[in-house]
Design a protein around this motif. Structure first.
Motif, short mmCIF file in Angstrom:
data_model
loop_
_atom_site.label_atom_id
_atom_site.label_comp_id
_atom_site.label_asym_id
_atom_site.label_seq_id
_atom_site.Cartn_x
_atom_site.Cartn_y
_atom_site.Cartn_z
N TRP A 25 4.16 -8.40 -1.73
CA TRP A 25 4.04 -9.66 -1.01
C TRP A 25 3.11 -9.42 0.18
N GLU A 26 1.93 -10.00 0.13
CA GLU A 26 0.86 -9.71 1.08
C GLU A 26 0.63 -8.19 1.09
N ASP A 27 0.87 -7.53 2.21
CA ASP A 27 0.60 -6.09 2.28
C ASP A 27 1.85 -5.23 2.13
N THR A 28 2.97 -5.87 1.77
CA THR A 28 4.24 -5.14 1.69
C THR A 28 4.69 -5.01 0.24
N GLN A 29 4.96 -3.79 -0.18
CA GLN A 29 5.49 -3.54 -1.52
C GLN A 29 7.00 -3.73 -1.47
#
Length: 358
Positions: A249-253
């Motif tokens: 999600w965006e830059d977060t796994q």
């Protein structure tokens, strides 16, 4: 000699300019292919016009008429995360809650992946390691064959004909684990596995690790012997988008890409169209709930072969199509007769979707 030098100079300049153009074009293409994620704490969601995708706009009305005729309450199509179509029927709105039914099994699968990423569980380990012995009424030797992966892949070997209750006295032996595929509510024991391993309750873990991180709303409600998720349609679309983005999600796994790949691939050699609580299209054969028959051909012939999906009672749907960058959500009453997961509505709906997008 000077002419030769000039010619070489112009040639080099042409090459460098061409390379610059290639780099610029690759940047433009990359930007155009980025996945859009709606903000977590805002109800703003960017849209994309049907005309931008060169879809057949004249097929929208027949699609909407069909959806309304088939008792649909909401229908959403995302392309690379942006809303292309969002339609509500029968007084249902963007804020109305509706049940996911068995489409919500994929939430449990995803939480299992997160718990494994955090080293709370290992899905290859036996369920007894997390729930203790005698969580079934079968012998310990047979019970100890059942792993968390068996729960996720519907291969526990436990009797699926005894109703929804999954208390020990209702979990009886039919076959050894891995020897039989059967659609069974015993998968819900994974919620207890996760809660026990993480030393919290399942709802708290779900909210902290998934729901709040991608901006979903909704609530778990006990219906009979089952824990069923209810949310608005956009929350279902958010979850589908997370999975389409391979757990990011965006830059977060949020959940590892490796787990998503594994969960959306054939999980055993009996029902080739089943992953970890996800249904898979494009395989050579499939099994259905309450049946031991093998049916040849792909699950939903009219849908793209690479599609995988969450399917719930009375036609709750999340279709994910990687090759077309699509996430499609349908919520509502049963399109035709009541059903457990798969129905002829899937194939009929994909005739209309294909007419729109092809």
């Amino acid at each position: 000699m000077k002419n030769g030098i000039l010619t070489i100079g112009f040639s080099l300049l042409f090459i460098f300019c061409s390379k610059d153009d290639e780099i610029k074009n690759s940047v433009i293409d990359s930007s155009a292919n980025e996945i859009y994620f709606p903000k977590i704490n805002a109800d703003v969601w960017e849209t994309k016009a049907v005309s931008e995708l060169n879809w057949n706009e004249d097929k929208l009305t027949p699609l909407f008429n069909f959806l309304e005729e088939k008792n649909t309450k909401s229908f959403i199509i995302l392309h690379r995360g942006k809303i292309v179509i969002e339609k509500y029927f029968d007084h249902h709105t963007s804020s109305s809650l509706w049940y996911w039914a068995s489409a919500g099994k994929t939430l449990t699968s995803t939480l299992a992946g997160i718990a494994q990423d955090e080293s709370f569980i290992n899905i290859d380990q036996k369920v007894s390691n997390y729930l203790g012995e005698n969580w079934t009424s079968i012998s310990l030797a047979k019970e100890n064959l059942i792993t968390c992966k068996n729960l996720l892949s519907m291969t526990s070997g436990l009797d699926d004909s005894l109703g929804e209750n999954i208390s020990p006295q209702n979990l009886k032996y039919v076959a050894d684990a891995n020897e039989r595929w059967a659609y069974h509510n015993v998968y819900a024991k994974m919620q207890d596995v996760i809660a026990n391993a993480a030393k919290t309750d399942f709802t708290t873990y779900f909210n902290d690790k998934l729901k709040n991180k991608i901006g979903m709303n909704g609530v778990w409600r006990n219906i009979g012997d089952l824990n069923v998720y209810w949310s608005n349609s956009r929350s279902m679309a958010r979850f589908g988008l997370l999975i389409a983005a391979k757990g990011k999600w965006e830059d977060t796994q949020i959940v590892s890409e490796n787990f998503i790949t594994e969960a959306t691939s054939t999980s055993q050699n009996i029902n080739k169209s089943y992953g970890y609580l996800w249904w898979l299209n494009g395989k050579e054969s499939y099994h259905l709930p309450q049946s031991q028959n093998e049916f040849m051909g792909q699950l939903i012939p009219n849908a793209p072969k690479d599609m995988f999906c969450a399917l719930g009672k009375n036609d709750q749907k999340i279709y994910i199509v990687p090759s077309k960058d699509l996430v499609i959500v349908r919520m509502g009453e049963a399109a035709n007769d009541d059903n457990f997961a798969l129905s002829s509505f899937n194939n009929d709906l994909w005739i209309r979707i294909n007419a729109l997008i092809d």
